[in-house]
Scaffold this motif. Structure first.
Motif, PDB file in Angstrom:
ATOM      1  N   ALA A  64     -73.428 -43.292  41.216  1.00 37.89           N
ATOM      2  CA  ALA A  64     -73.632 -43.925  39.916  1.00 37.89           C
ATOM      3  C   ALA A  64     -73.721 -45.446  40.055  1.00 37.89           C
ATOM      4  N   THR A  65     -72.934 -46.007  40.967  1.00 41.10           N
ATOM      5  CA  THR A  65     -72.972 -47.457  41.193  1.00 41.10           C
ATOM      6  C   THR A  65     -74.258 -47.849  41.894  1.00 41.10           C
ATOM      7  N   ASP A  67     -77.133 -46.320  41.505  1.00 42.02           N
ATOM      8  CA  ASP A  67     -78.129 -46.265  40.431  1.00 42.02           C
ATOM      9  C   ASP A  67     -78.044 -47.487  39.523  1.00 42.02           C
ATOM     10  N   SER A  68     -76.821 -47.931  39.251  1.00 44.54           N
ATOM     11  CA  SER A  68     -76.633 -49.087  38.375  1.00 44.54           C
ATOM     12  C   SER A  68     -77.243 -50.342  38.982  1.00 44.54           C
ATOM     13  N   ASP A 112     -69.872 -38.646  42.642  1.00 39.95           N
ATOM     14  CA  ASP A 112     -69.069 -39.683  41.998  1.00 39.95           C
ATOM     15  C   ASP A 112     -67.647 -39.182  41.746  1.00 39.95           C
ATOM     16  N   ALA A 116     -69.610 -45.698  37.084  1.00 41.81           N
ATOM     17  CA  ALA A 116     -70.232 -46.787  37.839  1.00 41.81           C
ATOM     18  C   ALA A 116     -69.434 -48.076  37.659  1.00 41.81           C
TER      19      ALA A 116
END
Length: 219
Positions: A64-65, A67-68, A112, A116
């Protein structure tokens, strides 16, 4: 097999300066991307074509991080070279900043364990070189201490206490393949490395400057 050396370094990587055509635009991009505290910027019109021979890699906590950071880079004007995806080693993607610098964002986690974040665990500057063993010995001779070494494929140096970025070596063609770009390139690398020792240029053309002679941080 990896080898590890615990020798104390006489020299370390103190700063990373990207040479860009438009420092103001680059400053806005890197601030939005979230990595502005790790790099310096310098105005330069030095000619460069194709792969510049290096990448900056961010290690973060989870997919998620990743993607962020990728989303923020794209929103700020970056181009996706390799969409974020799972692989044998984890999860990651590759983007190219408007100034041409290639960034890889990755995690060893495939799932995850939380939301994020904006936390960066590590920033690594990977130099693409023709002969990893020879360049490793060159840098050892300059005073860098080897932290990890995988024969002629990869070498990593111990970071200095004040260095925000870790330095590593990778074969140029292997690095380009990993990034999803052709290995060919000419002209300036468009990067200057800050040394806690002297000024020099390595056999692959990467330039180092003594930190005392570097211009003030612009980012």
């Amino acid at each position: 097999m990896a080898t590890t050396t615990s020798t104390t370094a006489d020299m370390s990587l103190a700063s990373v300066t990207l040479e860009v055509a438009d420092p103001d635009a680059a400053r806005r991009f890197y601030s939005a991307f979230g990595v502005d505290t790790y790099i310096r910027l310098r105005a330069s019109e030095t000619h460069s074509t194709g792969f510049r021979g290096f990448t900056l890699a961010l290690t973060v906590s989870g997919p998620a991080t990743v993607d962020s950071f990728v989303d923020d880079a794209v929103d700020a004007g970056a181009t996706v070279l390799k969409p974020a995806a799972k692989s044998l080693w984890g999860y990651g993607g590759v983007v190219q900043a408007p100034d041409g610098t290639i960034w890889k964002i990755a995690t060893s986690a495939k799932k995850d364990t939380g939301p994020a974040t904006r936390e960066i665990h590590e920033v690594v500057l990977l130099l693409g070189v023709e002969d990893v063993k020879a360049i490793k010995q060159f840098y050892v001779g300059r005073g860098l201490a080897v932290a990890k070494s995988f024969g002629g494929k990869y070498a990593e140096f111990a970071p200095g206490q004040s260095s925000p970025v870790k330095l590593a070596l990778y074969k140029r063609r292997a690095l380009a393949k990993d990034l999803g770009v052709p290995a060919d390139g000419t002209g300036s690398h468009r990067i200057v490395l800050g040394s806690t020792a002297d000024t020099f240029t390595d056999p692959d053309g990467f330039a180092w400057e003594a930190t005392a002679s570097l211009a003030p941080t612009q980012s």
